[in-house]
Motif scaffolding. Sequence first.
Motif, PDB file in Angstrom:
ATOM      1  N   MET A 185       9.726  10.776  -4.258  1.00 47.87           N
ATOM      2  CA  MET A 185       8.414  10.207  -3.917  1.00 47.87           C
ATOM      3  C   MET A 185       8.475   8.693  -4.060  1.00 47.87           C
ATOM      4  SD  MET A 185       5.807  12.894  -5.761  1.00 47.87           S
ATOM      5  CE  MET A 185       6.900  13.211  -7.142  1.00 47.87           C
ATOM      6  N   PRO A 186       7.570   7.985  -3.446  1.00 49.83           N
ATOM      7  CA  PRO A 186       7.546   6.511  -3.561  1.00 49.83           C
ATOM      8  C   PRO A 186       7.315   6.083  -5.016  1.00 49.83           C
ATOM      9  CG  PRO A 186       6.188   7.238  -1.718  1.00 49.83           C
ATOM     10  CD  PRO A 186       6.540   8.471  -2.486  1.00 49.83           C
ATOM     11  N   TYR A 187       8.306   5.444  -5.600  1.00 46.16           N
ATOM     12  CA  TYR A 187       8.262   5.035  -7.008  1.00 46.16           C
ATOM     13  C   TYR A 187       7.307   3.877  -7.206  1.00 46.16           C
ATOM     14  CZ  TYR A 187      10.209   3.660 -11.580  1.00 46.16           C
ATOM     15  OH  TYR A 187      10.386   3.353 -12.905  1.00 46.16           O
ATOM     16  N   ALA A 188       6.476   3.946  -8.274  1.00 50.78           N
ATOM     17  CA  ALA A 188       5.492   2.889  -8.510  1.00 50.78           C
ATOM     18  C   ALA A 188       5.671   2.165  -9.840  1.00 50.78           C
ATOM     19  CB  ALA A 188       4.080   3.485  -8.465  1.00 50.78           C
ATOM     20  N   GLY A 189       6.351   2.764 -10.808  1.00 49.20           N
ATOM     21  CA  GLY A 189       6.517   2.102 -12.101  1.00 49.20           C
ATOM     22  C   GLY A 189       6.767   3.097 -13.218  1.00 49.20           C
ATOM     23  N   TYR A 222       3.493   6.533  -5.883  1.00 48.60           N
ATOM     24  CA  TYR A 222       2.483   6.163  -4.894  1.00 48.60           C
ATOM     25  C   TYR A 222       1.722   4.905  -5.322  1.00 48.60           C
ATOM     26  CZ  TYR A 222       3.494  10.770  -3.031  1.00 48.60           C
ATOM     27  OH  TYR A 222       4.147  11.873  -2.527  1.00 48.60           O
ATOM     28  N   SER A 223       1.230   4.192  -4.335  1.00 44.13           N
ATOM     29  CA  SER A 223       0.567   2.923  -4.617  1.00 44.13           C
ATOM     30  C   SER A 223      -0.710   3.104  -5.424  1.00 44.13           C
ATOM     31  CB  SER A 223       0.246   2.204  -3.299  1.00 44.13           C
ATOM     32  OG  SER A 223      -0.587   3.013  -2.478  1.00 44.13           O
ATOM     33  N   GLY A 224      -1.350   4.252  -5.295  1.00 45.15           N
ATOM     34  CA  GLY A 224      -2.568   4.515  -6.059  1.00 45.15           C
ATOM     35  C   GLY A 224      -2.316   5.114  -7.425  1.00 45.15           C
ATOM     36  N   ILE A 225      -1.042   5.176  -7.854  1.00 42.71           N
ATOM     37  CA  ILE A 225      -0.653   5.767  -9.143  1.00 42.71           C
ATOM     38  C   ILE A 225      -1.285   7.162  -9.257  1.00 42.71           C
ATOM     39  CG2 ILE A 225      -0.369   5.327 -11.619  1.00 42.71           C
ATOM     40  CD1 ILE A 225       0.674   3.109  -9.871  1.00 42.71           C
ATOM     41  N   SER A 226      -1.011   8.014  -8.268  1.00 47.71           N
ATOM     42  CA  SER A 226      -1.649   9.330  -8.236  1.00 47.71           C
ATOM     43  C   SER A 226      -0.753  10.463  -8.703  1.00 47.71           C
ATOM     44  CB  SER A 226      -2.143   9.631  -6.816  1.00 47.71           C
ATOM     45  OG  SER A 226      -1.061   9.613  -5.890  1.00 47.71           O
ATOM     46  N   HIS A 227       0.507  10.162  -9.086  1.00 47.84           N
ATOM     47  CA  HIS A 227       1.395  11.221  -9.574  1.00 47.84           C
ATOM     48  C   HIS A 227       2.255  10.681 -10.704  1.00 47.84           C
ATOM     49  CE1 HIS A 227       3.276  15.154  -9.277  1.00 47.84           C
ATOM     50  NE2 HIS A 227       4.445  14.563  -9.439  1.00 47.84           N
ATOM     51  N   VAL A 228       2.593  11.568 -11.659  1.00 46.22           N
ATOM     52  CA  VAL A 228       3.393  11.171 -12.808  1.00 46.22           C
ATOM     53  C   VAL A 228       4.330  12.310 -13.183  1.00 46.22           C
ATOM     54  CG1 VAL A 228       1.655  11.983 -14.474  1.00 46.22           C
ATOM     55  CG2 VAL A 228       3.322  10.248 -15.181  1.00 46.22           C
TER      56      VAL A 228
END
Length: 357
Positions: free
Chosen positions: A348-352, A315-321
């Motif tokens: 889920m939408p990958y962020a990094g 997620y764009s808000g880096i809310s899951h890991v």
Amino acid sequence: MAAHRKPKQRPLAGNTARTAATLALAGAATATAFEGSGHAEPRLSPAQLKAKVDKLYQEAEAATEQYNGAKEKTGEAQRSLTAMRDEAARRTDRLNASRNALGSLATSQYRTGGIDPAVQLALSSDPDQYLERAAIVDRAGSRQADAITSVRKQLGELERLRATADGRLADLRTHQADLAKHKATVQKKLGAAEQLLARLTAEQRAAYEAQGSRGGSPGSQAAASAGRSDRSAPRGSVQAPNPRAAQAVSYAYGALGKPYVWGATGPSAFDCSGLTQAAWRAAGVSLPRTTYTQINAGQRISRSQLAPGDLVFFYSGISHVGLYIGGGQMIHAPRPGAPVRVAPIDEMPYAGATRPS
């Protein structure tokens, strides 16, 4: 009398009937507390309900990470304030001891130093003894001056310490307010999600609890179903880049099946960042508490460089890991009602990604 007859009702047919039925379904409304709203909204299909629940869970997890951060800051402020108060108490004791010593010295000098030195010399039968006593008094005077200087210095330090402690107390109260705010947000989102889930049938609810996707595409949902696991999942040979990463992965496998509880860091329950923190702590590496701080706790790597033990963020808000285990899979704590499990990173939408060190 014929003029008072009720007009005869004619049955609807064809497109007219279908249109009427569609309008009737669209007009059927259900009172809902979704996101605190009191207005009626159209009855949703199971798929629409699931999509709304997924969104609520994502928002709840973002609030959970904010809660985790506020909780960490609250703890730090509390520990700092306690340490300062302890130090202030110790310094107050030392200050009181210095004041008592200064008072004793002043009392002693008052008792022995009330006669003019010339008179003392005139009355002394032994001038050598007088000179010796005079030297002692002079040294005592110097000690008194030093003691006064020390007391003044201690007073200044104590006042500065107390002022700093007041600042820490203000910080603590701010963090406590943030903590309460984020906790209320989490509870509100989870409560709204639970109300929506209550509108599903038992079978639909069971199917939702079994799947781990949170708003992914249909393809990613199918992949999630194929990638699910429990405690009995075979681990195989983990080719981690180093022994610590292998240990972190091993810990994550051991957590499979344990429940998701927001704010939890193990060992019996976890939220997403609580699981990754606990896994790397078992490997001797201290990670920050939240997703948005964990992403900066190590070497940032590209998706093509992923190796077991890496942290993958969403997620764009880096809310899951989650913790990467290889083969496009991760172990993560998905959401309330979904225990720690294996899932594809595409769900889920990958962020990094980050490699702890």
